[in-house]
Design an enzyme around this catalytic site. Structure first.
Site, PDB file in Angstrom:
ATOM      1  N   LYS A  13     -12.554  -4.890   7.575  1.00  0.00           N
ATOM      2  CA  LYS A  13     -12.412  -5.579   6.302  1.00  0.00           C
ATOM      3  C   LYS A  13     -13.435  -6.689   6.137  1.00  0.00           C
ATOM      4  O   LYS A  13     -14.069  -7.128   7.101  1.00  0.00           O
ATOM      5  CB  LYS A  13     -11.009  -6.152   6.164  1.00  0.00           C
ATOM      6  CG  LYS A  13     -10.596  -7.081   7.302  1.00  0.00           C
ATOM      7  CD  LYS A  13      -9.171  -7.556   7.106  1.00  0.00           C
ATOM      8  CE  LYS A  13      -8.792  -8.597   8.118  1.00  0.00           C
ATOM      9  NZ  LYS A  13      -7.732  -9.484   7.693  1.00  0.00           N
ATOM     10  N   HIS A  44      -8.395  -1.222   0.138  1.00  0.00           N
ATOM     11  CA  HIS A  44      -7.374  -2.221  -0.179  1.00  0.00           C
ATOM     12  C   HIS A  44      -8.143  -3.478  -0.587  1.00  0.00           C
ATOM     13  O   HIS A  44      -9.113  -3.821   0.072  1.00  0.00           O
ATOM     14  CB  HIS A  44      -6.538  -2.606   1.044  1.00  0.00           C
ATOM     15  CG  HIS A  44      -5.930  -1.460   1.790  1.00  0.00           C
ATOM     16  ND1 HIS A  44      -4.581  -1.343   1.987  1.00  0.00           N
ATOM     17  CD2 HIS A  44      -6.475  -0.400   2.417  1.00  0.00           C
ATOM     18  CE1 HIS A  44      -4.326  -0.260   2.707  1.00  0.00           C
ATOM     19  NE2 HIS A  44      -5.450   0.332   2.989  1.00  0.00           N
ATOM     20  N   CYS A  84       0.778  -1.242   0.000  1.00  0.00           N
ATOM     21  CA  CYS A  84       0.000   0.000   0.000  1.00  0.00           C
ATOM     22  C   CYS A  84       0.812   1.297   0.000  1.00  0.00           C
ATOM     23  O   CYS A  84       0.484   2.216  -0.754  1.00  0.00           O
ATOM     24  CB  CYS A  84      -1.043   0.024   1.122  1.00  0.00           C
ATOM     25  SG  CYS A  84      -0.797  -1.132   2.439  1.00  0.00           S
TER      26      CYS A  84
END
Length: 620
Positions: free
Chosen positions: A428, A474, A294
RNA sequence: GCCGAUGUAGCUCAGUGGUAGAGCAGCUGUUUCGUAAACAGCAGGUCACCGGUUCGAAUCCGGUCAUCGGCUCCA
């Protein structure tokens, strides 16, 4: 009826108690902790006065059979109050082996919620020698009625397990066992376990020539062999094509970077023990092997001004990362120290977050379908409020957790929320899939991140001409190529679908004189000489076939001087989807023998027909 | 990292204190074969590594490394 409500579940719970009884008899002074039923059996965590070895399992099992034969009735007792419960634990449960054997049970008692009844299960009988044999355990239950019901069981393995799952606590000895209602069920389970071991990707990886490890290279560092490399490339190409269609841009970034980049991202602070040792150059600048992609993609984003019109920006990279996993955690390709993520970072406006998130989830579903993965679990990992390992503002956490849950609901996805399973920078959504042995692995993942854009002060210029902060997503639909290919190998037991097979077609010339023809056919199927090729031999000229598609098949000619039977056997063992068998008859008649991995011999067919079949297979 | 186990030829395994074995794979030769293993011969091992016990160690003991089953952690 759920498993938790089933008789089998009770039986296994009682088997755990029976095992505990045997252990207290064989290891006086043992401190018992917990012993629940689990998916395929049960375990009991114990703290023995001397180490329990694998050879002890047999003795424990034998003692369990003896106790089972005593036909001890299992009776539920309820304590009036906590004081009485404590009294029972200290007197009855210790069986005269000392009050300190009740150490963990007293802690468990404290954890029983205030309003809940405290119950015990008591099993006792008198043996042939007139001795009373007894075991009483603090337990919610329920149990079967008599220990004689526990007949078909087996102790499986030993392991260390931390008390209450916390590394800071003492490590106890966990003994795993399994129990079934019938002998047949037990035998079937054990048989299936053996079968599952044959699907192990570590075994198949070697047998099929997919990948390997070398002690000289280092633990957890896989070497990809030619056939495994095909799997990587085919999977990568498939995803790259999907990403092209969905407006992703590819980028490439280095494998090491200055530690300053990772200080800024917060990885050094929160992730340090997972990083390989740092390296220093001559100017005393410190570099690290990248554990995550990232920060690089962030630098690319930050390298220029962005208008709100440019967003979302989707930067994708098959990025190889290195993480220093603890030695005991390595597990073939499913857990390695160097792996390639099918990574991408989406920089989005707040008003785009929901749609982009849904777009990513949609892509993940497309991927799962293509790979034929139907058994999976969707887990939404949220922050554990009691932990301090997370970074970022509370309100952003709430916003992103809400966005993920809303997206799942709008997509009609079945999911479960799991507090404590968030990344350190944001919540997530993970796809969890089981391997051959039933162990769960996190595969694809999507993560919402307000934190890194803030740390790196990322901006875009809004409609109002003022700077605004983008949100990052992400995502990695496969998770990693290593884990995905390891898992796919087990899913298919090495028999990959045609589109994915490293070798799609094996051509088997029957005798040496057929090799040249076989080579020419292979060349054609590979798509090299599409025009102008004609098979040799009489009769063939009458119907010169041409390849009706681009070819591009992965073809191997087995030109060894072996018998046909042997070639068939070995190519079948290599799980090649299609074998083409060539001999005099075929050359003369313009045919080829075709054999399918799944259905065996399909007989000799005209070349044109075989080509059509291959074209259809390729199109699937 | 921790608990338990395993480590003999490329692979699967036999060998419990007295000269390292088999099958498959490999190599050489013969066989040129029509749907799951042709035949013969040859070669191949510092018994994971290091140290100890012993007249003598693959075998017993200690340490290290790797792998496997778990725990913790994670793509």
């Amino acid at each position: 009826m759920s498993y938790e409500q089933s008789h089998l579940y009770r039986l296994r719970h009682s088997a755990a108690h029976l095992m505990a009884q045997a252990i207290t008899e064989l290891f006086p002074g043992v401190k018992l902790a917990i012993g629940p039923p689990i998916e395929n059996g049960f375990y009991y965590d114990v703290d023995p006065p001397k180490p329990i070895k694998e050879e002890d399992l047999e003795k424990i099992e034998k003692r369990m059979r003896e106790l089972s034969n005593l036909k001890q009735p299992i009776v539920r007792l309820e304590a009036k109050d906590r004081d009485e419960a404590k009294e029972i634990i200290l007197s009855e449960c210790t069986l005269g082996q000392g009050e300190d054997t009740a150490l963990y049970k007293l802690q468990l008692l404290e954890a029983v919620p205030a309003g809940e009844a405290v119950s015990f299960y008591d099993q006792k009988a008198t043996d042939k020698q007139g001795q009373e044999r007894r075991f009483i355990d603090l337990c919610r239950g329920p149990h079967v009625e008599n220990t004689s019901e526990i007949k078909h069981f087996k102790l499986m393995s030993l392991a260390g397990a931390y008390w209450r799952g916390d590394v800071k606590n003492k490590q106890l000895t966990r003994i795993y066992g399994t129990a079934f209602e019938t002998k047949e069920d037990l035998e079937l389970y054990l048989h299936n376990l053996e079968e599952a071991k044959k699907r192990d990707h570590r075994l198949l990886g070697r047998e099929l020539g997919l990948f390997m490890f070398s002690a000289k290279v280092g633990p957890g560092l896989p070497l990809w062999l030619p056939k495994g490399t095909v799997l990587r490339e085919v999977l990568s190409d498939f995803l790259k094509q999907q990403q092209l269609e969905r407006g992703y841009d590819g980028v490439v970034t280095p494998n090491i970077a200055s530690i300053r980049l990772y200080e800024k991202s917060g990885h050094v602070q929160t992730y340090r023990d997972k990083m390989f040792p740092f390296m220093e150059d001559e100017e005393k600048e410190t570099f690290i092997l990248k554990p995550m992609n990232c920060p690089f993609h962030i630098e690319i984003y930050a390298s220029q001004m962005h208008s709100y019109r440019d967003l979302p920006i989707r930067l994708a990279e098959f990025g190889t990362v290195y993480r220093y996993e603890q030695s005991g955690e390595l597990a073939g390709m499913l857990r390695v120290r160097g792996f390639t993520q099918d990574d991408a970072h989406l920089f989005v406006r707040p008003d785009q977050l929901l749609e982009e998130f849904k777009g990513v989830v949609d892509l993940m579903m497309v991927v799962l379908k293509k790979l034929g993965l139907t058994e999976y679990r969707v887990r939404v990992g949220t922050r554990d409020p009691s932990s301090d390992k997370y970074v970022g503002h509370d309100e952003n956490w709430q916003l992103s957790e809400a966005a993920i849950i809303q997206a799942c609901q709008e997509l009609g996805l079945e999911f479960e929320v799991s507090p404590g399973d968030a990344a350190f920078y944001g919540p997530k959504l993970d796809l969890i899939i089981k391997d051959a042995l039933g162990r769960e692995w996190q595969m694809g993942t999507v993560q919402v991140d307000y934190n890194l854009p803030e740390r790196f002060e990322l901006e875009y210029i809004g409609e109002d001409s003022k700077p605004h902060r983008p949100i990052m997503i992400h995502r990695a639909p496969f998770g990693s190529l290593e884990r995905m290919i390891g898992l796919l190998t087990e899913q298919y037991a090495g028999a990959f679908p045609f589109w994915l097979s490293p070798v799609q077609v094996a051509i088997l010339p029957i005798a040496d004189r057929h090799v040249a023809y076989a080579e020419r056919l292979a060349t054609m199927l590979r798509g090299y000489s599409k025009p102008g090729w004609q098979p040799e031999g009489e009769g063939a000229d009458a119907t010169p076939p041409s390849l009706p598609f681009d070819g591009a098949l992965r073809v191997h000619v087995d030109d060894r001087r072996e018998t046909l039977g042997k070639k068939i056997r070995e190519n079948q063992r290599m799980k090649i989807p299609i074998m083409l068998i060539l001999g005099d008859n075929d050359i003369e008649n313009g045919t080829v023998g075709i054999r399918s991995r799944e259905t065996g011999d399909l007989g000799a067919k005209p070349l044109a027909e075989v080509f059509k079949m291959l074209e259809d297979l390729q199109g699937e």
